[in-house]
Design an enzyme around this catalytic site. Structure first.
Site, PDB file in Angstrom:
ATOM      1  N   LYS A  93     -10.962  -1.298  -1.640  1.00  0.00           N
ATOM      2  CA  LYS A  93     -10.803  -2.079  -0.289  1.00  0.00           C
ATOM      3  C   LYS A  93     -11.874  -1.644   0.608  1.00  0.00           C
ATOM      4  CE  LYS A  93      -5.797  -0.726  -0.802  1.00  0.00           C
ATOM      5  NZ  LYS A  93      -4.838  -0.424  -0.679  1.00  0.00           N
ATOM      6  N   THR A 116       1.482  10.003   3.975  1.00  0.00           N
ATOM      7  CA  THR A 116       0.755  10.198   3.097  1.00  0.00           C
ATOM      8  C   THR A 116      -0.499  10.260   3.767  1.00  0.00           C
ATOM      9  OG1 THR A 116       1.060   8.579   1.698  1.00  0.00           O
ATOM     10  CG2 THR A 116       1.383  11.253   0.562  1.00  0.00           C
ATOM     11  N   GLU A 164       0.003  -3.093   4.777  1.00  0.00           N
ATOM     12  CA  GLU A 164      -1.316  -2.043   4.717  1.00  0.00           C
ATOM     13  C   GLU A 164      -1.164  -1.596   6.095  1.00  0.00           C
ATOM     14  OE1 GLU A 164      -3.778  -0.481   3.354  1.00  0.00           O
ATOM     15  OE2 GLU A 164      -4.138  -1.811   1.230  1.00  0.00           O
ATOM     16  N   ASP A 165      -1.996  -0.809   5.912  1.00  0.00           N
ATOM     17  CA  ASP A 165      -2.267   0.716   7.049  1.00  0.00           C
ATOM     18  C   ASP A 165      -3.963   0.414   7.432  1.00  0.00           C
ATOM     19  OD1 ASP A 165      -2.285   2.579   5.254  1.00  0.00           O
ATOM     20  OD2 ASP A 165      -1.971   4.001   6.717  1.00  0.00           O
ATOM     21  N   ASP A 215       0.645  -1.113   0.403  1.00  0.00           N
ATOM     22  CA  ASP A 215      -0.080   0.070  -0.494  1.00  0.00           C
ATOM     23  C   ASP A 215       0.707   1.374   0.783  1.00  0.00           C
ATOM     24  OD1 ASP A 215      -2.512   1.649   0.619  1.00  0.00           O
ATOM     25  OD2 ASP A 215      -1.903   1.787   2.348  1.00  0.00           O
ATOM     26  N   LEU A 216       0.655   2.347  -0.405  1.00  0.00           N
ATOM     27  CA  LEU A 216       1.176   3.659  -0.716  1.00  0.00           C
ATOM     28  C   LEU A 216       1.234   4.865   0.553  1.00  0.00           C
ATOM     29  CD1 LEU A 216       3.239   5.296  -1.957  1.00  0.00           C
ATOM     30  CD2 LEU A 216       1.291   6.270  -3.003  1.00  0.00           C
ATOM     31  N   ASP A 217      -0.015   5.050   0.838  1.00  0.00           N
ATOM     32  CA  ASP A 217      -0.389   5.988   1.529  1.00  0.00           C
ATOM     33  C   ASP A 217      -0.497   5.337   3.050  1.00  0.00           C
ATOM     34  OD1 ASP A 217      -0.911   7.766  -0.342  1.00  0.00           O
ATOM     35  OD2 ASP A 217      -3.116   6.736  -0.325  1.00  0.00           O
ATOM     36  N   LYS A 267      -9.251   5.843   6.131  1.00  0.00           N
ATOM     37  CA  LYS A 267      -7.895   4.819   5.015  1.00  0.00           C
ATOM     38  C   LYS A 267      -8.324   3.737   4.083  1.00  0.00           C
ATOM     39  CE  LYS A 267      -4.872   6.337   8.868  1.00  0.00           C
ATOM     40  NZ  LYS A 267      -3.793   5.916   9.683  1.00  0.00           N
ATOM     41  N   GLY A 268      -7.457   4.283   2.854  1.00  0.00           N
ATOM     42  CA  GLY A 268      -7.839   2.775   1.994  1.00  0.00           C
ATOM     43  C   GLY A 268      -9.293   3.015   1.246  1.00  0.00           C
ATOM     44  N   ILE A 269     -10.057   3.783   1.612  1.00  0.00           N
ATOM     45  CA  ILE A 269     -10.783   3.624   0.754  1.00  0.00           C
ATOM     46  C   ILE A 269     -10.992   5.053  -0.131  1.00  0.00           C
ATOM     47  CG2 ILE A 269     -12.191   2.609   2.484  1.00  0.00           C
ATOM     48  CD1 ILE A 269     -13.733   5.270   2.926  1.00  0.00           C
ATOM     49  N   ARG A 279     -11.782   7.702  -2.915  1.00  0.00           N
ATOM     50  CA  ARG A 279     -12.159   9.833  -2.936  1.00  0.00           C
ATOM     51  C   ARG A 279     -13.441   9.978  -2.683  1.00  0.00           C
ATOM     52  NH1 ARG A 279      -9.616  13.188  -7.452  1.00  0.00           N
ATOM     53  NH2 ARG A 279      -8.007  11.499  -6.479  1.00  0.00           N
ATOM     54  N   ASN A 283      -3.271   9.826  -6.961  1.00  0.00           N
ATOM     55  CA  ASN A 283      -1.970  10.715  -7.261  1.00  0.00           C
ATOM     56  C   ASN A 283      -0.767   9.368  -6.567  1.00  0.00           C
ATOM     57  OD1 ASN A 283      -2.751  12.846  -7.159  1.00  0.00           O
ATOM     58  ND2 ASN A 283      -4.319  12.580  -5.578  1.00  0.00           N
ATOM     59  N   SER A 300      -2.062   0.875  -3.999  1.00  0.00           N
ATOM     60  CA  SER A 300      -2.504   1.766  -3.492  1.00  0.00           C
ATOM     61  C   SER A 300      -4.016   2.454  -4.543  1.00  0.00           C
ATOM     62  CB  SER A 300      -1.878   3.217  -3.600  1.00  0.00           C
ATOM     63  OG  SER A 300      -2.833   4.061  -3.030  1.00  0.00           O
ATOM     64  N   ALA A 301      -5.300   2.981  -3.884  1.00  0.00           N
ATOM     65  CA  ALA A 301      -6.399   3.199  -4.298  1.00  0.00           C
ATOM     66  C   ALA A 301      -6.623   4.572  -4.385  1.00  0.00           C
ATOM     67  CB  ALA A 301      -7.522   3.154  -2.761  1.00  0.00           C
ATOM     68  N   SER A 302      -4.759   5.104  -4.325  1.00  0.00           N
ATOM     69  CA  SER A 302      -4.740   6.735  -5.103  1.00  0.00           C
ATOM     70  C   SER A 302      -4.483   6.697  -6.048  1.00  0.00           C
ATOM     71  CB  SER A 302      -4.059   7.227  -3.820  1.00  0.00           C
ATOM     72  OG  SER A 302      -3.678   8.791  -4.412  1.00  0.00           O
TER      73      SER A 302
END
Ligand code: B16
Ligand code: MG
Length: 219
Positions: A146, A16, A170-171, A8-10, A44-46, A48, A119, A115-117
């Site tokens: 997710k 982030t 994952e966080d 995962d990224l963020d 988190k993880g969902i 925008r 960005n 990542s769901a992002s």
């Protein structure tokens, strides 16, 4: 040993997750709503739009908002967020992440980003980690976010790697659920009460250790 690591990224590679929180907090305040870090765990993880819906649900006066207006608000949050991520440099890689990535590469294991992002590619570029990833799953092509396992299974399917040979890091609670539902080995980074479903949990990224993860994976 595992064949594919999916990060995962963020909140895992860089903080982030905090920038997402600050951007949502700013948007919420513009709507007269206050959000705290505890509530933020649910965001988190969902995606925008899903995050926006959760925030709007906090105020009965904000129900029934037209889709166009929601899109404008989501865009506004993203503008706040993009402003914040302009400050990111390689110094913002969380401790323990670079050594873990280095080791994964040395072991000849594949590395993907789940990542769901939207960005995420820009953030990886800013961190100087973009080239290390064999695959960045495009969240725009993922139908179910997710906690659905799709983003993780897509990564494994791309390389034709069995799910049981994958490790997900994952966080978020939603992310850990997604990894578990994919039949992969889940590594949670963060507090045990949020991430109790993880197969293996570390309190922060500095405790991510390749050998330890593989040892747990092989149990
Ligand atoms: P964007 P991850 C997720 O990224 C974040 O955790 C979540 O808070 C955010 O809303 C989502 O990305 C969408 O991000 O608005 O940039 O497309 O944790 O899956 O790396
Ligand atoms: Mg995250």
């Amino acid at each position: 040993k595992p064949k594919l690591f999916i990060f995962d990224l963020d909140g895992v590679i860089t903080d982030t997750a905090e920038f997402h929180f600050l951007a949502w907090k700013q948007l919420a305040e513009e709507l007269g709503i206050t959000i705290d870090r505890r509530f933020n765990e649910e965001l988190k993880g969902i995606s925008r739009m899903e995050s926006l819906e959760k925030i709007l649900a906090l105020d009965p006066a904000l129900q029934g908002m037209p889709l166009e207006e929601k899109k404008r608000l989501a865009e506004k949050k993203n503008d706040h967020y993009k402003e914040l991520i302009r400050t990111i440099t390689p110094d913002h890689i969380l401790p323990g992440v670079e050594p873990l990535i280095k080791r994964i590469k040395e072991e000849g294991i594949l590395l993907a980003l789940g990542s769901a992002s939207k960005n995420a590619p820009a953030v990886l570029q800013r961190l100087g980690l973009y080239e290390d990833f064999d695959l960045i799953v495009d969240p725009a092509k993922v139908k179910k976010g997710k906690p659905d396992p799709e983003i993780f299974t897509k990564a494994a399917d791309h390389f034709r790697v069995p799910y049981s040979a994958c490790v997900g890091v994952e966080d978020s609670a939603a992310g850990i659920e997604a990894i578990n539902r994919a039949g992969m080995f889940s590594v949670g980074v963060g507090s045990a009460d949020v991430l109790s479903a993880s197969a293996y949990i570390v309190p922060d990224t500095s405790r991510l250790d390749f050998d330890r993860i593989v040892e747990k994976f092989n149990r």
